[in-house]
Scaffold this motif. Structure first.
Motif, short mmCIF file in Angstrom:
data_model
loop_
_atom_site.label_atom_id
_atom_site.label_comp_id
_atom_site.label_asym_id
_atom_site.label_seq_id
_atom_site.Cartn_x
_atom_site.Cartn_y
_atom_site.Cartn_z
N LEU A 75 36.72 40.74 14.77
CA LEU A 75 37.81 40.47 15.74
C LEU A 75 38.21 41.74 16.36
O LEU A 75 38.64 41.74 17.54
CB LEU A 75 38.82 39.63 15.29
N VAL A 76 38.50 42.67 15.47
CA VAL A 76 38.83 44.32 15.92
C VAL A 76 37.93 44.74 16.75
O VAL A 76 38.18 45.59 17.91
CB VAL A 76 39.25 45.10 14.83
N ASP A 77 36.48 45.07 16.38
CA ASP A 77 35.67 45.71 16.93
C ASP A 77 34.20 45.12 17.66
O ASP A 77 33.49 45.62 18.20
CB ASP A 77 35.08 46.71 15.81
N GLY A 78 34.21 43.76 17.35
CA GLY A 78 32.93 43.08 17.71
C GLY A 78 33.14 42.20 18.91
O GLY A 78 32.35 41.54 19.55
N ILE A 79 34.34 41.59 19.00
CA ILE A 79 34.79 40.24 20.13
C ILE A 79 34.85 41.07 21.62
O ILE A 79 35.60 42.14 21.53
CB ILE A 79 35.84 39.56 19.46
N GLU A 80 34.51 40.24 22.33
CA GLU A 80 34.58 40.79 23.89
C GLU A 80 35.33 39.54 24.66
O GLU A 80 35.52 38.56 24.31
CB GLU A 80 33.21 40.87 24.66
N PRO A 81 36.33 40.11 25.61
CA PRO A 81 36.78 39.04 26.49
C PRO A 81 35.78 38.17 27.13
O PRO A 81 34.70 38.42 27.37
CB PRO A 81 37.44 39.92 27.53
N GLY A 82 36.26 36.61 27.18
CA GLY A 82 35.54 35.90 27.66
C GLY A 82 34.59 34.70 26.45
O GLY A 82 34.37 33.73 26.76
N ILE A 83 34.89 35.24 25.37
CA ILE A 83 34.40 34.46 24.06
C ILE A 83 35.09 33.37 24.07
O ILE A 83 36.45 33.30 24.27
CB ILE A 83 34.44 35.35 22.93
N ILE A 84 34.69 32.10 23.92
CA ILE A 84 35.28 30.82 23.66
C ILE A 84 35.35 30.72 22.04
O ILE A 84 34.45 31.03 21.22
CB ILE A 84 34.37 29.79 23.85
N VAL A 85 36.61 30.61 21.58
CA VAL A 85 36.98 30.25 19.92
C VAL A 85 37.68 28.92 19.78
O VAL A 85 37.98 28.36 20.84
CB VAL A 85 37.94 31.20 19.57
N ARG A 86 37.34 28.66 18.54
CA ARG A 86 38.35 27.19 18.25
C ARG A 86 39.33 27.63 17.59
O ARG A 86 39.52 28.80 17.17
CB ARG A 86 37.37 26.51 17.28
N LEU A 87 40.49 26.62 18.10
CA LEU A 87 41.80 26.91 17.26
C LEU A 87 42.40 25.87 16.76
O LEU A 87 41.67 24.44 16.78
CB LEU A 87 42.75 26.96 18.52
#
Length: 382
Positions: free
Chosen positions: A144-156
């Motif tokens: 989450l800190v170094d590998g995720i990019e804006p636009g990614i869909i996540v579940r909540l």
């Protein structure tokens, strides 16, 4: 929470697993969805909705990562725009579950909300934020800190938790934080600022160095803007850890304040002892980020999930919840620390062991999957 104090010996109770995200809050929409579902059979409405907007789902809560902003060298704030069904009227101090698709598997963790809740549609920017510190042993936190990019869909998962700030806030408040323990307090401070309720707040925060302070610039700005907010930073590399037995020297009137504490387990244990010795345990509100586990015993076993027939063999230190997630089993969860009871399921066969106490549970009992590990082969009704 009913009490101001987090307890780890909560009674396991029956829970109802929701089948539709937000159905209890949106009964009309749920009825409409049922009608549309009959029209679209054998497909589900979601099979069409995601083609229009991937955030539109009535089966699960989803969100889109809007931005990722570095806070320190090993931490970042993720701003997320939730889709249908998300409850924005959460309480400052609560946490949210987030699921991220990594290598074909959904990996779930819970993180404190650092944003301020939306009340009566007062804020147009309907987003939430979490701030994550990468841990050496934490695969998802590092991602989450170094590998995720804006636009990614996540579940909540819906916001939960009893470590909350009441409205109106107490007249005199003490925040006691260390490291990433400042994250739930940040939601409280932003909410107090927005409500103009910073009346008399003392905030004692510890970090190794000044560069390691999460939200350092914002905390300093609050300190400068509000004479009634006093920030006391302690750099532990040079000043050492704060000894709570000497809290009188730092906050002479701490006994008169309602206190919220979040940080390492040793600090929280000291706080419980000091407030207990002062006869003021109800004045102390605690948030634990991790459960204290007993030494693992035995060799683990094979966990079988009755609903899907999936099975996986794990060691004695791996929880049933973690085992299920490892094979793509969708299971309910909340705090992941044995507090909220969201993960309770029936143990159909075999035995499991409580990771905190070492106590074994027998078939026919309801277990908390986040703090239970297999003690031999077992089957759960997930």
């Amino acid at each position: 929470m009913a009490k101001n104090h987090v307890k780890f010996n909560a009674k396991v109770v029956d829970t109802v697993r929701p089948t539709v995200a937000g159905a209890d809050r949106h009964p009309i929409w749920h009825s409409v969805r049922g009608l549309v579902g009959r029209m679209t059979t054998p497909l589900l409405p979601d099979d069409y909705l995601h083609l229009v907007n991937p955030l539109w789902s009535a089966r699960e809560l989803r969100g889109r990562v809007v931005s990722v902003r570095k806070e320190t060298a090993d931490s970042a704030t993720l701003t997320i725009r939730p889709g249908w069904g998300f409850s924005f009227d959460y309480h400052p101090g609560q946490y949210v579950g987030i699921g991220v698709l990594v290598d074909g598997r959904w990996r779930w963790r819970s993180y404190s909300l650092t944003s301020s809740p939306v009340i009566d549609g007062a804020r147009r920017d309907r987003t939430i934020s979490i701030t994550v510190k990468a841990m050496p042993e934490g695969f998802l936190s590092s991602h989450l800190v170094d590998g995720i990019e804006p636009g990614i869909i996540v579940r909540l998962a819906d916001p939960q938790g009893n470590f909350v700030l009441p409205d109106p806030a107490p007249e005199k408040v003490l925040f006691l934080t260390a490291g990433s323990g400042v994250t739930p307090i940040m939601s409280m401070l932003r909410t107090l600022d927005r409500r103009d309720q910073i009346t008399d707040v003392v905030h004692v925060h510890s970090a190794p160095r000044a560069d390691d302070v999460l939200f350092g610039a914002e905390l300093a700005a609050l300190h400068d803007a509000h004479p009634s907010y006093r920030l006391l930073l302690r750099e532990t590399r040079t000043q050492g850890r704060l000894a709570l037995d000497r809290l009188d020297e730092v906050v002479p009137d701490w006994r008169e304040r309602q206190a919220w504490a979040c940080g390492p387990g040793a600090m929280l244990a000291d706080a419980e002892r000091v407030w207990g010795q002062a006869g003021l345990p109800d004045n102390l509100h605690l948030e634990h980020f991790a459960v204290s586990r007993a030494e693992p015993h035995g060799a683990g076993g094979t966990v079988t999930f009755a609903r899907t027939g999936k099975s996986v063999t794990v060691d004695a230190a791996t929880s049933v919840l973690e085992a299920g997630e490892g094979v793509g089993e969708l299971m309910p969860f909340g705090c992941r620390m044995g507090i909220c009871q969201s993960c309770v399921v029936e143990l159909v066969d075999g035995h499991v062991r409580d990771l905190r106490t070492g106590v074994e549970h027998e078939p026919g009992t309801r277990i908390q999957t986040c703090v239970s590990a297999p003690s031999g082969d077992c089957t759960v009704n997930s």
